[in-house]
Design an enzyme around this catalytic site. Structure first.
Site, PDB file in Angstrom:
ATOM      1  N   ARG A   1       0.893  -1.358   0.001  1.00 27.55           N
ATOM      2  CA  ARG A   1      -0.047   0.093   0.028  1.00 27.55           C
ATOM      3  C   ARG A   1       0.828   1.104   0.063  1.00 27.55           C
ATOM      4  O   ARG A   1       0.309   2.295  -0.427  1.00 27.55           O
ATOM      5  CB  ARG A   1      -1.030  -0.022   1.213  1.00 27.55           C
ATOM      6  CG  ARG A   1      -2.161   1.295   1.330  1.00 27.55           C
ATOM      7  CD  ARG A   1      -3.003   0.950   2.205  1.00 27.55           C
ATOM      8  NE  ARG A   1      -4.218   1.978   2.019  1.00 27.55           N
ATOM      9  CZ  ARG A   1      -4.360   2.851   2.822  1.00 27.55           C
ATOM     10  NH1 ARG A   1      -3.671   3.129   4.223  1.00 27.55           N
ATOM     11  NH2 ARG A   1      -5.379   3.726   2.984  1.00 27.55           N
TER      12      ARG A   1
ATOM     13  N   ILE B   1      -7.221   7.541  -1.066  1.00 26.45           N
ATOM     14  CA  ILE B   1      -7.186   6.195  -1.061  1.00 26.45           C
ATOM     15  C   ILE B   1      -8.038   5.524   0.119  1.00 26.45           C
ATOM     16  O   ILE B   1      -7.880   5.932   1.053  1.00 26.45           O
ATOM     17  CB  ILE B   1      -5.695   5.483  -1.116  1.00 26.45           C
ATOM     18  CG1 ILE B   1      -5.606   4.103  -1.038  1.00 26.45           C
ATOM     19  CG2 ILE B   1      -4.898   6.298   0.185  1.00 26.45           C
ATOM     20  CD1 ILE B   1      -4.358   3.562  -0.890  1.00 26.45           C
ATOM     21  N   SER B   2      -9.030   4.674  -0.306  1.00 24.14           N
ATOM     22  CA  SER B   2      -9.954   4.278   0.660  1.00 24.14           C
ATOM     23  C   SER B   2      -9.276   3.584   1.815  1.00 24.14           C
ATOM     24  O   SER B   2      -7.948   3.069   1.947  1.00 24.14           O
ATOM     25  CB  SER B   2     -10.957   3.207   0.253  1.00 24.14           C
ATOM     26  OG  SER B   2     -11.566   3.846  -0.941  1.00 24.14           O
ATOM     27  N   GLN B   3     -10.145   3.477   3.057  1.00 17.20           N
ATOM     28  CA  GLN B   3      -9.604   2.822   4.200  1.00 17.20           C
ATOM     29  C   GLN B   3      -9.211   1.394   3.946  1.00 17.20           C
ATOM     30  O   GLN B   3     -10.177   0.760   3.043  1.00 17.20           O
ATOM     31  CB  GLN B   3     -10.813   2.997   5.507  1.00 17.20           C
ATOM     32  CG  GLN B   3     -10.412   2.200   6.817  1.00 17.20           C
ATOM     33  CD  GLN B   3     -11.644   2.047   7.404  1.00 17.20           C
ATOM     34  OE1 GLN B   3     -12.825   2.683   7.084  1.00 17.20           O
ATOM     35  NE2 GLN B   3     -11.492   1.616   8.690  1.00 17.20           N
ATOM     36  N   PRO B   4      -8.393   0.830   4.239  1.00 14.39           N
ATOM     37  CA  PRO B   4      -8.133  -0.711   3.933  1.00 14.39           C
ATOM     38  C   PRO B   4      -9.469  -1.540   4.231  1.00 14.39           C
ATOM     39  O   PRO B   4      -9.731  -2.483   3.563  1.00 14.39           O
ATOM     40  CB  PRO B   4      -6.819  -1.071   4.464  1.00 14.39           C
ATOM     41  CG  PRO B   4      -6.228   0.232   4.795  1.00 14.39           C
ATOM     42  CD  PRO B   4      -7.177   1.379   5.016  1.00 14.39           C
TER      43      PRO B   4
END
Length: 257
Positions: free
Chosen positions: A77, A103-106
């Site tokens: 990431r 970038i979205s939350q994992p």
């Protein structure tokens, strides 16, 4: 939470062949897990697993598809975030990537990947490439990804990052993602990484029978619902609202159509 049916989703083969269009999509992902940040990725995976257990009633499961877990542990990431934010790359939070996007939350990436229910070799469309991280997770799962990003700078950066990391099973192009990628349809899964107050009709049309579309639905700037739309063999749609989320809005000239 209101839903059209139970929110319990099991990973399943979609039971159909997808015709080849002769595009340059060579095998599956070739990115091997980098030893750099390995312990941070492992810690992130454990945190996501705990969060899945905590939200098991909403998700209908207390564990993710093993392919998703393996992908989370493999995808670097830190390669998808701006250099100044690399120290925070494995925090379970969204991060800015420029142009007003994130970038979205994992955890969210993980559950959206899980809810698609796709198998290696399936074809998936992504509206909103962003950093390319969601596409990389799907690629690690053995999926062929067709992704469209409306911001040229983000599309080029994601394309280059994915190429450099060896993700040959991802195609990225710049354009209006609302319209999908008709020449590559039908898709076993469709993932929308931005919110709209409705599900785009072109994407419904491009979803294969027994396929699933996963997207946040609701007003921009407010809490939305993560929704799964599943198309039955006869073409009807079954809708399930999974849990509240908050995403940046879908943008582009076709959004208001």
């Amino acid at each position: 939470m209101k839903s059209g049916k139970s929110s319990s989703f099991k990973t399943k083969p979609l039971g159909r062949a997808v015709a080849s269009l002769g595009l340059l999509l060579l095998g599956t992902a070739t990115c091997s897990a980098s030893p750099e940040y390995a312990s941070e990725r492992e810690a992130l995976v454990r945190e996501i697993e705990r969060q899945v257990v905590a939200t098991r009633l909403e998700l209908g499961t207390d564990r993710l598809d093993p392919k998703v877990i393996t992908a989370l542990g493999a995808v670097p990431r830190h390669e998808f975030v701006p250099p100044a934010l690399r120290a925070n790359a494995y925090a379970n939070v969204p991060l800015p990537i420029g142009s007003g996007q994130t970038i979205s939350q994992p955890y969210i990436v993980a559950i959206m990947s899980h809810l698609l229910g796709v198998q290696p070799g399936d074809r998936v469309y992504e509206l909103g490439t962003g950093s390319g991280y969601q596409a990389a997770i799907l690629a690690e799962m053995g999926v062929e990804v067709y992704s469209v990003e409306i911001v040229p700078e983000l599309a080029e950066r994601a394309r280059e990052t994915l190429r450099r990391l060896g993700y040959k099973n991802v195609k990225v192009r710049t354009g209006d993602g609302y319209l999908g990628w008709p020449e590559a349809a039908p898709f076993a899964g469709i993932v929308v990484t931005a919110a709209a107050d409705h599900v785009p009709q072109p994407l419904i049309d491009q979803l294969a029978p027994e396929g699933r579309l996963v997207m946040p639905v609701g007003p921009a700037g407010w809490v939305q619902q993560l929704v799964v739309m599943e198309k039955t063999e006869d073409g009807t749609l079954e809708r399930t609202e999974v849990l509240p989320v908050q995403f940046v809005p879908v943008t582009g000239p076709s959004v208001g159509d």
